[in-house]
Design an enzyme around this catalytic site. Sequence first.
Site, short mmCIF file in Angstrom:
data_model
loop_
_atom_site.label_atom_id
_atom_site.label_comp_id
_atom_site.label_asym_id
_atom_site.label_seq_id
_atom_site.Cartn_x
_atom_site.Cartn_y
_atom_site.Cartn_z
N ASN A 1 0.83 -1.20 0.00
CA ASN A 1 0.00 0.00 0.00
C ASN A 1 0.87 1.26 0.00
O ASN A 1 2.09 1.20 -0.12
CB ASN A 1 -0.99 -0.02 1.19
CG ASN A 1 -0.27 0.07 2.53
OD1 ASN A 1 0.88 0.50 2.62
ND2 ASN A 1 -0.95 -0.35 3.58
N GLN B 1 -9.33 -5.03 -16.14
CA GLN B 1 -8.51 -3.95 -15.61
C GLN B 1 -9.23 -3.23 -14.48
O GLN B 1 -8.65 -2.95 -13.43
CB GLN B 1 -8.18 -2.96 -16.75
CG GLN B 1 -7.32 -1.79 -16.33
CD GLN B 1 -5.97 -2.23 -15.82
OE1 GLN B 1 -5.48 -3.31 -16.15
NE2 GLN B 1 -5.37 -1.42 -14.97
N GLU C 1 1.64 0.79 -17.87
CA GLU C 1 2.00 -0.48 -17.24
C GLU C 1 1.75 -1.64 -18.22
O GLU C 1 2.60 -2.50 -18.41
CB GLU C 1 1.16 -0.68 -15.98
CG GLU C 1 1.51 -1.95 -15.23
CD GLU C 1 0.52 -2.25 -14.11
OE1 GLU C 1 -0.57 -1.63 -14.08
OE2 GLU C 1 0.84 -3.10 -13.26
N HIS C 2 0.55 -1.65 -18.81
CA HIS C 2 0.22 -2.66 -19.82
C HIS C 2 -0.16 -1.96 -21.12
O HIS C 2 -0.93 -1.00 -21.09
CB HIS C 2 -0.99 -3.50 -19.39
CG HIS C 2 -0.89 -4.08 -18.02
ND1 HIS C 2 -1.49 -3.51 -16.91
CD2 HIS C 2 -0.26 -5.19 -17.56
CE1 HIS C 2 -1.24 -4.25 -15.84
NE2 HIS C 2 -0.50 -5.27 -16.20
N ASP D 1 -1.27 -11.66 -16.40
CA ASP D 1 -1.45 -11.59 -14.95
C ASP D 1 -1.17 -12.94 -14.29
O ASP D 1 -0.79 -13.01 -13.14
CB ASP D 1 -2.89 -11.18 -14.61
CG ASP D 1 -3.04 -9.67 -14.54
OD1 ASP D 1 -2.01 -8.97 -14.60
OD2 ASP D 1 -4.19 -9.20 -14.43
N GLU E 1 43.99 16.44 -11.66
CA GLU E 1 43.07 16.39 -10.52
C GLU E 1 43.80 16.52 -9.19
O GLU E 1 43.19 16.41 -8.12
CB GLU E 1 42.25 15.08 -10.57
CG GLU E 1 41.31 15.02 -11.78
CD GLU E 1 40.42 13.78 -11.82
OE1 GLU E 1 40.63 12.86 -11.00
OE2 GLU E 1 39.52 13.75 -12.68
N HIS F 1 47.56 8.79 -6.70
CA HIS F 1 47.06 8.06 -7.86
C HIS F 1 48.13 8.04 -8.95
O HIS F 1 48.42 7.00 -9.56
CB HIS F 1 45.78 8.71 -8.43
CG HIS F 1 44.53 8.43 -7.64
ND1 HIS F 1 44.33 8.90 -6.38
CD2 HIS F 1 43.42 7.70 -7.96
CE1 HIS F 1 43.14 8.49 -5.94
NE2 HIS F 1 42.57 7.76 -6.87
#
Lengths: 410, 410
Positions: free
Chosen positions: B196, B241, B308-309, B342, B396, B401
């Site tokens: 939810n 749906q 969605e579909h 589904d 940099e 490095h």
Amino acid sequence: MKASEFREVFQNNTETAGFEGMGDVMAIIEEVRQNKDAALRQYTEKFDGRSPASFQVPAEHLEESYNALPEAEKQALEKIRERIESYQKTIRYQNRDDGEFKYVYHPLEKVGVYVPGGTALYPSSVLMTVVPALVAGVDEIHVVTPTFEENNITFAALHICGVKNVYTVGGAHAIAALAYGTESIPKVDKIVGPGNYYVALAKRLLFGEVGIDMIAGPSEILIYIDSDVNVDAIVYDIFAQSEHDANARTFLLSENQEIIDTIKSRINMLIDSQPRVEIIKKSLENNHYAVVDSREQLLELINHIAPEHVSIQHKDSEMIIRNIKYAGAVFEGYYSPEAIGDYAAGPSHVLPTDRTGRFSHGLNVNDFLTSHAVISLEESTFDDIAEPAMAVARREQLDAHYQSLKIRTE
Amino acid sequence: MKASEFREVFQNNTETAGFEGMGDVMAIIEEVRQNKDAALRQYTEKFDGRSPASFQVPAEHLEESYNALPEAEKQALEKIRERIESYQKTIRYQNRDDGEFKYVYHPLEKVGVYVPGGTALYPSSVLMTVVPALVAGVDEIHVVTPTFEENNITFAALHICGVKNVYTVGGAHAIAALAYGTESIPKVDKIVGPGNYYVALAKRLLFGEVGIDMIAGPSEILIYIDSDVNVDAIVYDIFAQSEHDANARTFLLSENQEIIDTIKSRINMLIDSQPRVEIIKKSLENNHYAVVDSREQLLELINHIAPEHVSIQHKDSEMIIRNIKYAGAVFEGYYSPEAIGDYAAGPSHVLPTDRTGRFSHGLNVNDFLTSHAVISLEESTFDDIAEPAMAVARREQLDAHYQSLKIRTE
């Protein structure tokens, strides 16, 4: 410290997470959502002490920044861009077509890239985020960065990538602008790139409203060595990790106490001659050096921590690496120090930290694609599976689902 | 409504997002992080009016739930499980080995699955989330669900999947438990599954602390038809749906006004005989029916909305589908109604909604893998790229490095 104690250290780190500052960031986001550019101006004034006439960087500033580079640096950046491009092309996902099912990938339409600003500018980070998006085929790339100098190396790197849309704004408000859109900055589909703590909070809050790459924290490396290593090389690997910032950390492991002691004493000899000695000293305090009792213990540790970087400089590297399940990126052998990955190897240096490698991966071309299945069933397949589908639809009391299937069996 | 007006509808929908309830959910999460099971008990009492003796469901309840099923339903669920398994196996990512670069995938160790509870129980949702995790090879699956009946269809479906760890707890507090761990429920690496509104907020807040699949909202479908369709089949597709919940919506598009009118009048004739007539009537209010003026307009609309579909029941389906970039899943033709997806087609029905298909994809086996690059450079490759890397490291101002690279060129 014993290797077995590492687990505790890490558990403590991840369990300190909380919501400090989340309320402030929520308020900033809401303000930007409602008042758009006016809110951006207000926060840029407040946090950066700047009032840019316009957020969008004029095209000529990007080009001039590039033109101002020495030829050697232009070539270096271009060569690195090509390396990244070439690697990312190899791992790009390809569409599948399995008859009744297809699975297809498409580049995102609009992407926002956050590039940290301030005094330390990292053109490598521009290439490591923007080039994968370009290889994916993203239509529009919008870059936000709190970088206010007219000419700078960030702009130069963006020019090399052909990026046109660059905005001088940073912080949580810049993330909100990309998520909702303002008069100056369009709403994008996904936001990527590392930022400070507030940027990270904004990205958490906006996850789902917009795509988000990952939440990254301070850098870390786990280095596993045998007793035959070049001591100074390992010492510089450790310094390279440490110079990023005061929260960076290294875990140096070996089967051999002696080599660890040798490295520790060599660290002490070399440390004061390092240009970033102050940062290095601070971050060395986070380091751990330990003897691991067994190969199993080593692997259990690596897979538990999922370190951002794992560097295996050990004669058994192949066997060890085959059993590493979780890491940001793994570097094998003397000629793959982590520093080469930071710049030029090919995979992005934007990697998951602080155990998040257990569920997320380094940024790459595929993070700029989205995908979906296409389902085209034959009548015979439908007939074969409609019955069980109808049985479950009935059970779930979804009668219209049942009818939608039933009518097609008739 | 004209098709060109659809864009507006969608923009309005996505722009209503905000942080309502976020503060409450933050408080719940903090409480669970600190007080663990005690907090879970308190919230389960408060929100569900239940005080389970233990959160963990005894193994015999899972088995008894399965045993209580009619034989036909056992077989239906088993057949669906096999379909999903077989499809997910085909799309699972495989390790790459390109010599100096490998790219490897590993299953997540611990996954949490949220299964909604209450009176409406959906065994299909169990299969659609758990089976992809099983195909990935996830070690431990922990399921939370606010389902308090001793025997129920959710438990039966979990038994079919061989899941042992099921906890009767739901809501935002259940998400927090999976993210941080409690005495009863272990901390997991990633949380998936729909819930939810409060569950969705909790997932947003915990993104990065733990892996999160996506934030999904009410279901939606866009159906595009020609004038030769079976009218009742389309009507039942629309009812299917609509019966999900009152916020579900359908966008029915065609080049032909007449077929749309026919369907609308047939909806009116059939609606009162539907078992879920009340829900259907409410959700039909969200529907839009429109004539699209051109193929370009149709595609622009689909790619903007990223429904969605998407169900294309039209003679030109192939050409149309080839140009769909953004969608949750695409269903082609008469024998691929959304209802078959589904339940039984194979791809998960857990799909991105409300335009999030523009940056995220339906849940699948690959969401239960994590990945990393292994970098094993040859000396010659290192020599080739060390120079540009050192040039940028210098720029940099990351001297260590630079030294870490330099020493390996000597």
